[in-house]
Design an enzyme around this catalytic site. Sequence first.
Site: not given
Length: 600
Positions: A65, A127-128, A177, A494
């Site tokens: 993602e 969940f999630q 959902k 760096m």
Amino acid sequence: MNAQAPAREGQEVARKEMTGAEMVVQALKDNGVKHIFGYPGGAVLPIYDELFQQDDIQHILVRHEQGAGHAAEGYARSTGKAGVMLVTSGPGATNAVTPLQDALMDSIPLVCITGQVPTTLIGSDAFQECDTVGITRPCTKHNWLVRNVNQLAAILHEAFHVATTGRPGPVVVDIPKDVQFAKGIYTPPQTAPRTSYRPRVEGDQDKIRAAVQLMATAKKPIIYSGGGVINAGPAACQALRELVELTGFPITSTLMGLGAYPASGKNWLGMLGMHGTYEANMAMHDCDVMLCVGARFDDRITGRVDAFSPHSKKIHIDVDPSSINKNVHVDLAIIGDAGRVLEDMVRLWRAGAKADKAVLAPWWEQIGKWRARNSLAYKPNDDVIMPQYAIQRLYALTKDRDVYITTEVGQHQMWAAQHYGFEKPNRWMTSGGLGTMGYGLPAALGVQIAHPDALVIDIAGDASVLMTMQEMSSAVQHNAPIKIFILNNQYMGMVRQWQQLLHGNRLSHSYTEALPDFVKLAEAYGCHGIRCEKPGELDDAIREMIEVKKPVIFDCRVANLANCFPMIPSGKAHNEMLLPDEATDEAVANAIGEEGRALV
């Protein structure tokens, strides 16, 4: 008659009942979206099912993602349109936080649609599940949790409006959902309720006149432009160029503003700031009138704030009122769209003011002396590829093509900004404010999707590029022939430079001892791999990279311990730069001192 057709069509759509998932796809179409970047999961499967059943919007499947967000950023930065990403709930949303914050700091319009657990499960640690709105509130312009399907279409339209107007930035629309399954009435953009967000775009005419009058009195002026000019569109960049030509003023730019004024322009001083040119920084320090357009006086530019441009009258043009007097107090603030204000300035200057070359002649003579220091010089090497040389050869062999450059973050990013000349806006995509390692590769993917026939090159470091290397698989899947040009010095360059200069050369975990064979890695992904170690072979290798019609990983082995100069040490003013010929370890240590060490 024709003018009424869209309204009739919109009213016809408005009467249609849709599921929430159908509304998402319809709203994307109605807002002109052609590509989205995403990764499916349980909480967004209804939306993915609708995407499967249409052909107007192309979905680009990424491998993480974070990659979706950076690809959407690259797409947005190179087109001037909103980038769109679609991710699932929980870890899908939390993985999007880095690109959201990146887009917020660099003012990139980004619309992030996230799935959420059903409304009945919100707050139950399902969940999630995560508090997406709470987590993303600090890293977005605005965000919404949609609990009613009949509000979904209007919220989506408002999200695009907020992301793309005023100071652009990221927004999040979190959709449970069950709302995606629920049915409601779709409202098209032209009949949706008007949002209360109406940023001011027209500048105050009295203040613009006062600014022009102040500029006309300047003996040592400078124009300091930022990414806001590019965000304001091509007309803003054209107005900036006209203003420079009319006034005869020198111009410099932030990292994000490169390309608004051409690098080949006679008034160009190069980039300013921590790794900017000597002439740009010295001119900023000694100027008597400064016109800042679409920049925010961040710490990489100002150095020590109480010593920043101490003798100048400062004019600041910005569409974001919160940027005014935030870091540096200015004498004249003009809130408005950079393009509109610059066009007003050009009109007023043409109407009355005239550039007096005799008045500015001593100033240009002084700038010429600073330029003569040749602050970007480096010692050539016939045996080892110097990183600066690699960028210069890359520029020489690609400058006549339709080319877009992205970068990762670190030394290679600064060398690219210093040595690759940008003639046009929207051709330079880099992570400025957040400094996100791993940005450049997925950003290149987004740019290539937007410009399929262009040459898109990610100038990368060997450490940064590994953070999102999996997106090479996305490039192969979607036939995006991006070129990953790695300046491989086998260090986090760096970090190593600062450890050398500030921490007694104790290189704590900045050497990468187990780098992959990038040529074999390219082949494993189905890409083309190139390795080059000798300066004399570099041109032919770059030509090979350009001509290959598939994704390329180019392993350019450069000098391991090269440092990036010039440099303003932390805590120091613009006139306390360290140039390459002065930058011994002892000189750097003395220049930085304990105060600067504490500020890093």
